[in-house]
Motif scaffolding. Structure first.
Motif, PDB file in Angstrom:
ATOM      1  N   LEU A 178       0.848  -1.190   0.000  1.00  0.00           N
ATOM      2  CA  LEU A 178       0.000   0.000   0.000  1.00  0.00           C
ATOM      3  C   LEU A 178       0.887   1.243   0.000  1.00  0.00           C
ATOM      4  O   LEU A 178       1.799   1.364   0.830  1.00  0.00           O
ATOM      5  N   ILE A 179       0.639   2.134  -0.942  1.00  0.00           N
ATOM      6  CA  ILE A 179       1.387   3.393  -1.031  1.00  0.00           C
ATOM      7  C   ILE A 179       0.501   4.513  -0.498  1.00  0.00           C
ATOM      8  O   ILE A 179      -0.628   4.707  -0.971  1.00  0.00           O
ATOM      9  N   LEU A 180       1.006   5.237   0.507  1.00  0.00           N
ATOM     10  CA  LEU A 180       0.315   6.404   1.048  1.00  0.00           C
ATOM     11  C   LEU A 180       1.135   7.637   0.676  1.00  0.00           C
ATOM     12  O   LEU A 180       2.251   7.817   1.159  1.00  0.00           O
ATOM     13  N   ALA A 181       0.599   8.464  -0.211  1.00  0.00           N
ATOM     14  CA  ALA A 181       1.373   9.572  -0.761  1.00  0.00           C
ATOM     15  C   ALA A 181       0.709  10.914  -0.451  1.00  0.00           C
ATOM     16  O   ALA A 181      -0.495  10.990  -0.177  1.00  0.00           O
ATOM     17  N   GLY A 182       1.513  11.959  -0.515  1.00  0.00           N
ATOM     18  CA  GLY A 182       0.998  13.300  -0.282  1.00  0.00           C
ATOM     19  C   GLY A 182       2.130  14.309  -0.316  1.00  0.00           C
ATOM     20  O   GLY A 182       3.299  13.958  -0.192  1.00  0.00           O
ATOM     21  N   ARG A 183       1.775  15.568  -0.474  1.00  0.00           N
ATOM     22  CA  ARG A 183       2.763  16.642  -0.445  1.00  0.00           C
ATOM     23  C   ARG A 183       3.178  16.905   1.005  1.00  0.00           C
ATOM     24  O   ARG A 183       2.452  16.548   1.936  1.00  0.00           O
ATOM     25  N   ALA A 204       2.202  -1.349  -6.661  1.00  0.00           N
ATOM     26  CA  ALA A 204       1.319  -1.220  -5.501  1.00  0.00           C
ATOM     27  C   ALA A 204      -0.029  -1.899  -5.745  1.00  0.00           C
ATOM     28  O   ALA A 204      -0.565  -1.874  -6.845  1.00  0.00           O
ATOM     29  N   ASP A 205      -0.566  -2.491  -4.682  1.00  0.00           N
ATOM     30  CA  ASP A 205      -1.922  -3.039  -4.726  1.00  0.00           C
ATOM     31  C   ASP A 205      -2.937  -1.947  -4.410  1.00  0.00           C
ATOM     32  O   ASP A 205      -4.065  -1.975  -4.892  1.00  0.00           O
ATOM     33  N   VAL A 206      -2.508  -0.994  -3.561  1.00  0.00           N
ATOM     34  CA  VAL A 206      -3.367   0.126  -3.183  1.00  0.00           C
ATOM     35  C   VAL A 206      -2.537   1.411  -3.237  1.00  0.00           C
ATOM     36  O   VAL A 206      -1.407   1.433  -2.753  1.00  0.00           O
ATOM     37  N   PRO A 245       0.895  -7.103   5.181  1.00  0.00           N
ATOM     38  CA  PRO A 245       0.745  -5.862   4.416  1.00  0.00           C
ATOM     39  C   PRO A 245       1.925  -4.934   4.677  1.00  0.00           C
ATOM     40  O   PRO A 245       2.433  -4.868   5.805  1.00  0.00           O
ATOM     41  N   VAL A 246       2.364  -4.221   3.644  1.00  0.00           N
ATOM     42  CA  VAL A 246       3.432  -3.230   3.769  1.00  0.00           C
ATOM     43  C   VAL A 246       2.874  -1.878   3.329  1.00  0.00           C
ATOM     44  O   VAL A 246       2.381  -1.748   2.207  1.00  0.00           O
TER      45      VAL A 246
END
Length: 497
Positions: free
Chosen positions: A213-218, A412-414, A378-379
């Protein structure tokens, strides 16, 4: 004590089994069905004798093309290519046929050959490790050499794996029913590991094993705060599950690994304490707290100390070191979730030299996905977004904003984006210098305040990609003072939190 004469020393030969190689080749030539027993894991480089590798490769090519491979067809092929003498001539092909084994035993002979090759690989790796340790020709310090050796060992294991294969549909169905049963028993449709955030669990069904799971943001959006909230929520659910089953003093069988490459372990702990005790982290750092605040702070720390969270704040950690530490933690304490903050600060495996930054990020994301699958956990990896977001009128992130590599989206899966409108809106506060008179300024300022009130304490989480579920927006509650995310109460005003 006299040393042994050089002539008395017997050199050790690399592991090999020529009889097994000859017997297997004979079996393949006598009955092509024997190839089905070894085709999945055996290749020409696994043979110790190069001649046997050439013969096996020729058999392999013919069978993969749907052609017959026997003494006659191979002799004609080698004569045509001028390799007949190199493989020992027609006499040697006939000799191989006399050393045949049954089709049933072909698989065992193949595994003997594969095992000998694997041992030779280990010997080569051992010699490389010794030679590196004696000198620094590659410029690797000792710690980097350890990580390079671990990576090479992992690569050998990955390349030599003979596992996998088909899973019977009945077993696959059984696993699917077990997942559905877990969700039914827990309620709320959560079959995976709970995040502690109601709407995320509803949308995703929790966090699932083997997912990246990739959690992205500025910067400034609260990526770290949301990731630590999820790690905290997951650890809390693991602790509660253990206590429900085994009593109030039970210890969870698994925990959460949190790799903090940007913040130190004590800074991260302070953030969690601030959230739990509801005391501003800024006030904690300056010591501007009352006795009652400090008592609440200590009480919260006692409660949090039982949580199975393990923090590693090694800066610029390599992917090979991370893999080794996760394996060790899983073996010693159990492991149910890995959080990485954040992937652009990681380094690829020691000893590898990617050509550019894009290739480097690709290696890291592929390795994170491999860790998720290997350890069946999960990662969650945090990621920066490119600056092109800032140049748009609508600054809500898109998949194309993922920084430096399309492989992040691919592996990524998510993919999730965290966004807070108040962050950008606060920067657009009207100034008196931009208006002709006070009336216009006050009108603009009142309108700005109304907009700020509308988005106050609100954050948005966009699920832009989800292999196994829906995409869309999730509204979250956010308290900037405590950098705290929570469930948004849609039926009451935000100031009632």
């Amino acid at each position: 004590m006299d040393s042994l004469p050089a002539s008395g020393l017997q050199p050790r030969l690399p592991p090999q089994n020529m009889a097994a190689e000859q017997a297997l080749l004979g079996a393949l030539l006598a009955n092509n069905k024997a190839y089905e027993r070894v085709s999945e894991f055996l290749s020409s480089e696994h043979f110790a004798d190069p001649v046997h590798g050439i013969i096996y490769s020729a058999i392999q090519r013919r069978l993969e093309a749907g052609q017959l491979a026997d003494g006659v067809t191979l002799r004609a092929q080698f004569e045509h290519s001028g390799l007949l003498d190199e493989v020992g001539g027609a006499a040697y092909l006939a000799q191989l046929l006399s050393a045949t084994v049954g089709v049933i035993n072909a698989g065992e002979y193949g595994r003997v050959i594969h095992d000998a090759w694997l041992r030779r690989q280990l010997i080569d790796l051992g010699e490389t490790v010794v030679n590196r340790a004696f000198g620094d020709a590659e410029g690797l310090i000792a710690q980097d050499q350890v990580e390079a050796a671990e990576q090479a060992l992992f690569d050998i294991n990955k390349d030599s794996s003979t596992g996998g294969g088909f899973l019977g549909f009945d077993r696959a169905l059984l696993q699917a029913v077990e997942v559905a049963a877990t969700a039914f028993t827990r309620g709320e449709g959560v079959s995976g590991l709970a995040t502690g955030l109601r709407d995320i669990d509803r949308k995703m069904g929790g966090l699932h094993p083997s997912d990246l799971l990739i959690l992205a943001g500025r910067p400034g959006m609260g990526k770290t705060a949301l990731a630590t909230k999820i790690a905290f929520g997951a650890a809390k659910s693991l602790l509660q599950e253990a206590r429900d089953k085994n009593g109030p003093n039970a210890v969870p069988k698994a925990g959460v690994a949190l790799f903090s490459l940007e913040m130190s372990a004590d800074q991260l702990a302070t953030r969690l304490l601030s959230e739990e005790a509801r005391i501003s982290g800024d006030r904690i750092r300056r010591g501007e707290i009352e006795q009652t605040d400090f008592d609440r702070f200590v009480a919260a720390s006692r409660e949090l100390s039982a949580l199975p969270i393990y923090i590693d704040d090694t800066p610029a950690i390599t992917i090979s070191a991370m893999r080794t530490r996760c394996r060790r933690l899983q073996r010693q304490k159990g492991l149910d979730l890995i959080v990485v903050d954040y992937l652009q600060l990681m380094r690829p495996a020691a000893g590898t030299k990617p050509e550019n930054r894009v290739q480097e990020i690709s290696q890291i994301t592929q390795a994170l996905k491999a860790i998720a699958k290997e350890l069946r956990v999960p990662v969650i990896a945090l990621s920066q977004l490119s600056r092109q977001v800032e140049s748009r009128e609508d600054k809500r992130p898109q998949l194309s904003d993922l920084r430096e590599s399309g492989s992040i989206e691919q592996d990524a899966d998510v993919v999730m984006f965290v966004y807070r409108d108040d962050y950008y809106l606060a920067q657009r506060e009207p100034k008196t210098t931009n208006f002709d008179n006070d009336e216009k300024f006050h009108a603009a300022h009142d309108k700005w305040q109304q907009e700020m009130a509308r988005v106050h304490n609100r954050a948005e989480l966009y699920i832009a990609k989800q292999r196994h579920g829906p995409t869309g927006k999730i509204d979250l509650f956010f308290e900037g003072e405590f950098t705290r995310f929570g469930d948004l109460d849609q039926t009451h005003e935000p100031d009632q939190y």
